[in-house]
Design an enzyme around this catalytic site. Structure first.
Site, PDB file in Angstrom:
ATOM      1  CD  GLU A 144       4.160   1.102   6.994  1.00 48.39           C
ATOM      2  OE1 GLU A 144       4.938   1.464   7.908  1.00 48.39           O
ATOM      3  OE2 GLU A 144       3.853   1.841   6.031  1.00 48.39           O
ATOM      4  CG  ASP A 156      -0.288   0.041   2.534  1.00 49.44           C
ATOM      5  OD1 ASP A 156       0.687  -0.714   2.732  1.00 49.44           O
ATOM      6  OD2 ASP A 156      -0.711   0.821   3.405  1.00 49.44           O
TER       7      ASP A 156
END
Length: 386
Positions: free
Chosen positions: A140, A75
């Site tokens: 994250e 991500d």
């Protein structure tokens, strides 16, 4: 077993628009590659109240020991105003030896390097008896509530046990080989509120101004350093990040004054001992102040992976490929290493992070290739020693 180009894989990952919490095709790409290489793969979706559903990937090759885990995330943060970018942030353009795109440094380039290194290592060892795994999250850069922490809980419940972990975050300040992270500081956020009595500024005897009382308490928290640091950590620091009274009028004494602070602390403290110290300082300086103190529930604990053979092996591989002996650091913010350290020793080493989260994020193609070589060399050393 197939081998792959780490640079091409980094391009392909960048072309997946995986802005947190959107998977964007990045995990599907990795799942396919690792599955074709013989890894047992698991796509794991988790959710929690008031958060988005998040996709994650766990993959393991082998059943023996030692078990080395690579960890990372696909991500990325939003690109912002794409007009300000030199190239489309999700195009993965290479020009003059530089790969451009959101996630190039943080951390799709690092993910590509560790995957390419592992596949090359395994392709040369048909009789490999250890285990190599990947834990790749899509959470994250977001709340980190449905990512690494939950995959680790899932893996533990299955009986998975890791010996060591490398997290390929962008750790290097200026050049590949500058720095390896062997720990991280803890983080504690507090919210301080002082009550007063609202009134007209011309009649202060009929009011109770909370602002001087808040300033008094703030001074008590910062007057004396929390500590002087340790062998591997800088001194803990408390920083006020917000002071507010919610008062638009210039002739009204407000009824309340509030401040928010964050402490980045070293391994001399735990969240519990630090809370107690903050409460002690406030109690000693309160006088007649009517105040409340609350701490955010999501914080991070300081940790250190002691310099030992695991750290030394990675340091040797870095020095051999770059000519630099990396500094062993605990600087920076938090990372998913704060979750992994509860399961096995973890270190962080990845690409140069100068452009992470910026417009025109980019990384040198040569650095991706060199990072792959570092991981490959480390794998040779690690499993030979194991």
């Amino acid at each position: 077993m197939p081998t792959i180009s780490p640079v091409r894989l980094a391009q392909d990952l960048i072309r997946c628009p995986s802005v947190t919490p959107v998977e964007g095709g990045a995990l599907a790409l990795l799942e396919r590659l690792l599955g074709e290489a013989g890894f047992a793969t698991h796509r794991l979706k988790f959710s929690a109240p008031e958060t988005h559903d998040v996709d994650n990937l766990y993959a393991r090759f082998g059943t023996g020991s030692p078990y080395l885990l690579f960890a990372g995330h696909t991500d990325v943060v939003p690109p912002g105003d794409v007009v300000r970018w030199r190239y489309d942030p999700f195009a993965g353009v290479i020009e003059d030896g530089v790969l451009h795109g959101r996630g190039a440094a943080d951390m799709k380039g690092g993910v590509a390097a560790m995957v390419a290194a592992a596949l090359a290592f395994l392709a040369e060892r048909p009789n490999f008896t250890g285990s190599i795994g990947f834990l790749i999250t899509g959470d994250e850069e977001g709340p980190a509530a449905n990512g690494t922490v939950k995959v680790l809980e899932w893996a533990k419940a299955r009986g998975e046990r890791f010996d060591h972990c490398i997290l390929a975050e962008p750790t290097n300040p200026k050049a590949l080989g500058d720095m390896m992270k062997i720990g991280r500081r803890g983080s504690l956020t507090g919210r301080l509120s002082v009550a007063g009595t609202q009134g007209h500024v011309a009649y202060p005897d009929l009011a109770d101004n909370p602002i001087p009382r808040l300033m008094q308490l703030m001074a008590a928290l910062t007057a004396t350093p929390l500590d002087g640091g340790t062998a591997h950590f800088a001194p803990s620091n408390l920083e006020f990040t917000s002071v507010d009274v919610g008062n638009a009028a210039t002739n009204v004494i407000p009824p309340e004054a509030r401040a928010v602070f964050n402490i980045r602390f070293n391994d001399l403290w735990t969240p519990e001992s630090l809370r107690a110290e903050i409460e002690r300082r406030l109690a000693g300086a309160a006088g007649g102040a009517r105040y409340t103190l609350a701490f955010d529930p999501t914080n991070a604990t300081a940790f250190l992976t002691e310099p030992a053979p695991f750290v030394e092996q990675l340091s040797r591989a870095i020095a051999a490929e770059t000519g630099r002996v990396p500094a062993l650091s605990t600087t920076g913010g938090t990372s998913d290493a704060r979750f992994i350290k509860d399961h096995c020793p973890v270190v962080e080493f990845g690409l140069v992070g100068q452009t992470m989260h910026q417009v025109d994020e980019c990384v040198a193609v040569a650095d991706i290739e060199r990072l792959t070589a570092i991981f490959a060399r480390f794998l040779d050393d690690y499993f030979a020693a194991g």
